[in-house]
Design a protein around this motif. Structure first.
Motif, PDB file in Angstrom:
ATOM      1  N   GLU A  67     -16.768  20.417 -18.829  1.00 10.27           N
ATOM      2  CA  GLU A  67     -16.398  19.470 -19.872  1.00 10.27           C
ATOM      3  C   GLU A  67     -16.130  20.234 -21.167  1.00 10.27           C
ATOM      4  OE1 GLU A  67     -15.859  16.235 -19.407  1.00 10.27           O
ATOM      5  OE2 GLU A  67     -16.363  16.530 -17.293  1.00 10.27           O
ATOM      6  N   LYS A  68     -15.370  19.639 -22.059  1.00 11.14           N
ATOM      7  CA  LYS A  68     -15.016  20.268 -23.339  1.00 11.14           C
ATOM      8  C   LYS A  68     -16.261  20.710 -24.096  1.00 11.14           C
ATOM      9  CE  LYS A  68     -12.158  20.899 -26.988  1.00 11.14           C
ATOM     10  NZ  LYS A  68     -12.699  22.062 -27.640  1.00 11.14           N
ATOM     11  N   GLU A  69     -17.300  19.892 -24.102  1.00 10.10           N
ATOM     12  CA  GLU A  69     -18.528  20.219 -24.831  1.00 10.10           C
ATOM     13  C   GLU A  69     -19.198  21.472 -24.264  1.00 10.10           C
ATOM     14  OE1 GLU A  69     -17.979  17.172 -23.368  1.00 10.10           O
ATOM     15  OE2 GLU A  69     -17.361  16.118 -25.190  1.00 10.10           O
ATOM     16  N   ASP A  70     -19.120  21.650 -22.937  1.00 10.62           N
ATOM     17  CA  ASP A  70     -19.699  22.840 -22.305  1.00 10.62           C
ATOM     18  C   ASP A  70     -18.952  24.099 -22.718  1.00 10.62           C
ATOM     19  OD1 ASP A  70     -21.587  21.245 -20.932  1.00 10.62           O
ATOM     20  OD2 ASP A  70     -20.153  20.876 -19.324  1.00 10.62           O
ATOM     21  N   TRP A  71     -17.609  24.012 -22.711  1.00  7.42           N
ATOM     22  CA  TRP A  71     -16.813  25.162 -23.171  1.00  7.42           C
ATOM     23  C   TRP A  71     -17.146  25.484 -24.624  1.00  7.42           C
ATOM     24  CZ3 TRP A  71     -14.992  28.256 -19.826  1.00  7.42           C
ATOM     25  CH2 TRP A  71     -14.439  27.820 -18.626  1.00  7.42           C
ATOM     26  N   ASP A  83     -19.829  38.753 -29.235  1.00  4.82           N
ATOM     27  CA  ASP A  83     -19.192  39.311 -28.043  1.00  4.82           C
ATOM     28  C   ASP A  83     -17.729  38.856 -28.002  1.00  4.82           C
ATOM     29  OD1 ASP A  83     -18.353  40.015 -25.458  1.00  4.82           O
ATOM     30  OD2 ASP A  83     -20.376  39.724 -24.640  1.00  4.82           O
ATOM     31  N   GLU A  84     -16.873  39.671 -28.606  1.00  8.67           N
ATOM     32  CA  GLU A  84     -15.462  39.307 -28.731  1.00  8.67           C
ATOM     33  C   GLU A  84     -14.770  39.235 -27.368  1.00  8.67           C
ATOM     34  OE1 GLU A  84     -11.424  40.986 -30.857  1.00  8.67           O
ATOM     35  OE2 GLU A  84     -13.370  41.610 -31.642  1.00  8.67           O
ATOM     36  N   ARG A  85     -15.120  40.131 -26.463  1.00 11.47           N
ATOM     37  CA  ARG A  85     -14.505  40.134 -25.126  1.00 11.47           C
ATOM     38  C   ARG A  85     -14.850  38.843 -24.375  1.00 11.47           C
ATOM     39  NH1 ARG A  85     -16.047  42.904 -19.897  1.00 11.47           N
ATOM     40  NH2 ARG A  85     -14.121  42.971 -18.738  1.00 11.47           N
ATOM     41  N   TRP A  86     -16.129  38.459 -24.400  1.00  7.16           N
ATOM     42  CA  TRP A  86     -16.547  37.237 -23.726  1.00  7.16           C
ATOM     43  C   TRP A  86     -15.873  36.023 -24.357  1.00  7.16           C
ATOM     44  CZ3 TRP A  86     -21.792  34.361 -24.208  1.00  7.16           C
ATOM     45  CH2 TRP A  86     -21.908  33.410 -23.171  1.00  7.16           C
ATOM     46  N   PHE A  87     -15.801  36.016 -25.699  1.00  5.73           N
ATOM     47  CA  PHE A  87     -15.124  34.937 -26.411  1.00  5.73           C
ATOM     48  C   PHE A  87     -13.696  34.787 -25.903  1.00  5.73           C
ATOM     49  CE2 PHE A  87     -12.177  33.734 -29.760  1.00  5.73           C
ATOM     50  CZ  PHE A  87     -12.679  32.508 -30.163  1.00  5.73           C
ATOM     51  N   ASP A  88     -12.959  35.919 -25.836  1.00 10.46           N
ATOM     52  CA  ASP A  88     -11.570  35.875 -25.370  1.00 10.46           C
ATOM     53  C   ASP A  88     -11.477  35.364 -23.933  1.00 10.46           C
ATOM     54  OD1 ASP A  88     -10.687  36.863 -27.812  1.00 10.46           O
ATOM     55  OD2 ASP A  88     -10.578  38.945 -27.118  1.00 10.46           O
ATOM     56  N   GLU A  92      -9.589  31.865 -22.784  1.00 12.38           N
ATOM     57  CA  GLU A  92      -8.546  31.920 -21.763  1.00 12.38           C
ATOM     58  C   GLU A  92      -8.886  31.004 -20.589  1.00 12.38           C
ATOM     59  OE1 GLU A  92      -6.455  35.085 -18.690  1.00 12.38           O
ATOM     60  OE2 GLU A  92      -7.723  35.852 -20.295  1.00 12.38           O
ATOM     61  N   ARG A  93     -10.123  31.071 -20.127  1.00 16.04           N
ATOM     62  CA  ARG A  93     -10.551  30.243 -18.992  1.00 16.04           C
ATOM     63  C   ARG A  93     -10.529  28.758 -19.354  1.00 16.04           C
ATOM     64  NH1 ARG A  93     -10.370  28.094 -14.575  1.00 16.04           N
ATOM     65  NH2 ARG A  93     -12.276  27.483 -13.580  1.00 16.04           N
ATOM     66  N   MET A  94     -10.921  28.425 -20.584  1.00 15.37           N
ATOM     67  CA  MET A  94     -10.905  27.030 -21.020  1.00 15.37           C
ATOM     68  C   MET A  94      -9.471  26.488 -21.002  1.00 15.37           C
ATOM     69  SD  MET A  94     -12.123  25.266 -24.601  1.00 15.37           S
ATOM     70  CE  MET A  94     -10.843  26.064 -25.540  1.00 15.37           C
ATOM     71  N   LEU A  95      -8.516  27.273 -21.476  1.00 15.64           N
ATOM     72  CA  LEU A  95      -7.121  26.835 -21.480  1.00 15.64           C
ATOM     73  C   LEU A  95      -6.595  26.657 -20.051  1.00 15.64           C
ATOM     74  CD1 LEU A  95      -5.757  29.022 -24.406  1.00 15.64           C
ATOM     75  CD2 LEU A  95      -6.264  26.565 -24.443  1.00 15.64           C
ATOM     76  N   LEU A  96      -6.948  27.592 -19.158  1.00 14.39           N
ATOM     77  CA  LEU A  96      -6.555  27.454 -17.747  1.00 14.39           C
ATOM     78  C   LEU A  96      -7.190  26.217 -17.118  1.00 14.39           C
ATOM     79  CD1 LEU A  96      -6.796  31.162 -16.557  1.00 14.39           C
ATOM     80  CD2 LEU A  96      -4.713  29.805 -16.861  1.00 14.39           C
ATOM     81  N   ASP A  97      -8.435  25.972 -17.485  1.00 15.34           N
ATOM     82  CA  ASP A  97      -9.169  24.814 -16.981  1.00 15.34           C
ATOM     83  C   ASP A  97      -8.471  23.523 -17.409  1.00 15.34           C
ATOM     84  OD1 ASP A  97     -11.388  23.710 -15.593  1.00 15.34           O
ATOM     85  OD2 ASP A  97     -12.413  23.353 -17.490  1.00 15.34           O
ATOM     86  N   GLU A  98      -8.053  23.457 -18.663  1.00 11.38           N
ATOM     87  CA  GLU A  98      -7.363  22.267 -19.165  1.00 11.38           C
ATOM     88  C   GLU A  98      -6.026  22.072 -18.452  1.00 11.38           C
ATOM     89  OE1 GLU A  98      -8.429  19.804 -21.194  1.00 11.38           O
ATOM     90  OE2 GLU A  98     -10.333  20.866 -21.030  1.00 11.38           O
ATOM     91  N   GLN A  99      -5.306  23.164 -18.202  1.00 11.95           N
ATOM     92  CA  GLN A  99      -4.044  23.066 -17.463  1.00 11.95           C
ATOM     93  C   GLN A  99      -4.291  22.567 -16.042  1.00 11.95           C
ATOM     94  OE1 GLN A  99      -2.378  26.981 -17.716  1.00 11.95           O
ATOM     95  NE2 GLN A  99      -1.682  26.711 -19.821  1.00 11.95           N
ATOM     96  N   GLU A 100      -5.367  23.057 -15.435  1.00 11.59           N
ATOM     97  CA  GLU A 100      -5.716  22.633 -14.071  1.00 11.59           C
ATOM     98  C   GLU A 100      -6.051  21.142 -14.033  1.00 11.59           C
ATOM     99  OE1 GLU A 100      -5.912  23.156 -10.105  1.00 11.59           O
ATOM    100  OE2 GLU A 100      -5.404  24.743 -11.516  1.00 11.59           O
TER     101      GLU A 100
END
Length: 123
Positions: A67-71, A83-88, A92-100
């Motif tokens: 869910e959006k709140e979890d992201w 943690d900039e790498r984890w943030f990125d 990225e995963r959140m955007l892919l999740d929304e597209q899915e």
């Protein structure tokens, strides 16, 4: 596009197998899955994790999303930890999740977003 680690389902005769992808052999059009459950007539039966080979055309990716709140919480945690790498990766995963989610709405699966089978596709 299927990839290692994806949770999937495959139909065998009159029931579904639920598991995750261990390996994909594109040369042979096969997917190696670790089965963890069977879904028979509306009832999920847990299994001892067992490897099984399927052809790619028999495998369907399960719609597992957050869910959006979890992201938002995970992204906030990455910011707090610096943690900039984890943030990125999370963004990225959140955007892919929304597209899915958008694709899933236009092409409903017999499995609900919580991973359980639904006889009624309109739920």
């Amino acid at each position: 596009m299927l990839k290692n680690g994806d949770w999937v389902t495959a139909q065998i005769d009159n029931y579904h197998v639920v598991g995750f992808i261990e390996n994909i052999s594109e040369a042979h059009n096969e997917v190696f899955i670790t089965k963890v459950a069977n879904y028979v007539e509306g009832v999920t039966h847990s299994l001892k994790p067992t490897p099984k080979l399927f052809t790619v055309d028999r495998v369907e990716k399960l719609p597992l999303t957050l869910e959006k709140e979890d992201w938002d919480c995970l992204i906030d945690l990455a910011i707090q930890m610096g943690d900039e790498r984890w943030f990125d990766q999370l963004v990225e995963r959140m955007l892919l999740d929304e597209q899915e989610k958008i694709k899933t709405r236009s092409n409903p699966s017999p499995f609900k977003s919580d991973g359980f089978y639904s006889e009624n596709l309109e739920n």
